[in-house]
Design a protein around this motif. Structure first.
Motif, short mmCIF file in Angstrom:
data_model
loop_
_atom_site.label_atom_id
_atom_site.label_comp_id
_atom_site.label_asym_id
_atom_site.label_seq_id
_atom_site.Cartn_x
_atom_site.Cartn_y
_atom_site.Cartn_z
N LYS A 79 0.83 -1.20 0.00
CA LYS A 79 0.00 0.00 0.00
C LYS A 79 0.86 1.25 0.00
CE LYS A 79 -4.10 -1.95 2.22
NZ LYS A 79 -4.97 -1.92 3.41
N ALA A 80 1.93 1.23 0.77
CA ALA A 80 2.83 2.38 0.82
C ALA A 80 3.47 2.60 -0.55
CB ALA A 80 3.91 2.17 1.88
N ASP A 81 3.88 1.52 -1.20
CA ASP A 81 4.48 1.64 -2.54
C ASP A 81 3.48 2.22 -3.53
OD1 ASP A 81 6.53 -1.41 -2.46
OD2 ASP A 81 6.87 0.60 -1.66
N LYS A 82 2.23 1.75 -3.44
CA LYS A 82 1.19 2.25 -4.34
C LYS A 82 0.95 3.73 -4.12
CE LYS A 82 -1.30 -2.07 -5.09
NZ LYS A 82 -2.55 -2.81 -4.90
N LYS A 83 0.94 4.15 -2.85
CA LYS A 83 0.73 5.57 -2.55
C LYS A 83 1.87 6.41 -3.11
CE LYS A 83 -2.09 5.23 1.62
NZ LYS A 83 -2.16 5.52 3.07
N GLU A 84 3.11 5.93 -2.94
CA GLU A 84 4.26 6.67 -3.45
C GLU A 84 4.21 6.77 -4.97
OE1 GLU A 84 7.39 5.34 0.04
OE2 GLU A 84 7.96 5.09 -2.04
N LYS A 142 3.18 9.95 -9.79
CA LYS A 142 2.41 10.12 -11.02
C LYS A 142 1.67 11.44 -10.99
CE LYS A 142 -0.91 7.91 -14.01
NZ LYS A 142 -2.33 8.10 -13.92
N ASP A 143 1.08 11.78 -9.85
CA ASP A 143 0.36 13.05 -9.72
C ASP A 143 1.30 14.23 -9.92
OD1 ASP A 143 -1.94 11.97 -7.08
OD2 ASP A 143 -1.98 11.65 -9.24
N LYS A 144 2.50 14.14 -9.34
CA LYS A 144 3.48 15.20 -9.51
C LYS A 144 3.88 15.33 -10.97
CE LYS A 144 5.59 15.13 -4.92
NZ LYS A 144 6.80 14.82 -4.16
N LYS A 145 4.09 14.20 -11.61
CA LYS A 145 4.48 14.20 -13.02
C LYS A 145 3.38 14.82 -13.87
CE LYS A 145 5.86 11.10 -16.74
NZ LYS A 145 5.99 9.72 -17.16
N ASP A 146 2.13 14.41 -13.61
CA ASP A 146 1.00 14.95 -14.36
C ASP A 146 0.89 16.46 -14.14
OD1 ASP A 146 -1.22 12.09 -13.90
OD2 ASP A 146 0.43 12.42 -15.30
N LYS A 147 1.08 16.89 -12.90
CA LYS A 147 0.99 18.31 -12.58
C LYS A 147 2.08 19.08 -13.31
CE LYS A 147 0.71 21.51 -8.70
NZ LYS A 147 1.71 22.46 -9.11
N ASN A 148 3.29 18.52 -13.34
CA ASN A 148 4.39 19.19 -14.03
C ASN A 148 4.09 19.30 -15.52
OD1 ASN A 148 5.85 19.57 -11.71
ND2 ASN A 148 7.09 17.74 -11.96
N GLU A 149 3.53 18.26 -16.11
CA GLU A 149 3.19 18.31 -17.53
C GLU A 149 2.12 19.35 -17.79
OE1 GLU A 149 4.19 13.63 -18.54
OE2 GLU A 149 2.14 14.36 -18.75
#
Length: 127
Positions: free
Chosen positions: A25-30, A35-42
């Motif tokens: 679960k921790a890995d999935k959250k990370e 992914k969210d950070k990457k999407d936000k940067n794009e």
């Protein structure tokens, strides 16, 4: 084995399974955060996203904060001025080299184009 030993074995196995599940679960959250950070940067690069102009304003404010403030005394310090001049001269040299390379490529391309045109315009060889 007695009943108590079996319960302890099951309990230990359950604990390991729980730890494993927590780790997953921790890995999935990370991964999701990354992914969210990457999407936000794009989105920021594209200028879109949910925030739009607000995001741009925030990033500009951050740039101003992180930007090194100029010290008026630097203009009077000969050592710092010499270092600035040296950096500029190095950049100029690098740009001159790039310019020469591009001019050379243009010249070669024009020659290749000219020779191709000359071959096409030449009359066919007679025997």
């Amino acid at each position: 084995m007695g009943e108590t030993e079996e319960k302890e074995v099951k309990k230990n196995h359950g604990d390991k399974e729980e730890e494993h599940n927590k780790a997953e679960k921790a890995d999935k959250k990370e991964k999701k955060k990354d992914k969210d950070k990457k999407d936000k940067n794009e989105d920021d690069k594209k200028g879109g996203g949910e925030e739009g102009e607000e995001g741009e304003k925030k990033s500009k404010k951050k740039d101003k904060k992180t930007k090194k403030e100029k010290n008026p005394e630097d203009k009077k310090d000969p050592e710092k001025l010499k270092m600035k001049l040296q950096k500029i001269e190095e950049k100029i040299q690098a740009m001159v080299l790039k310019k020469d390379e591009i001019v050379k490529l243009i010249h070669e391309a024009e020659q290749a184009k000219g020779s191709a045109v000359a071959v096409a315009d030449a009359p066919p060889p007679t025997n």
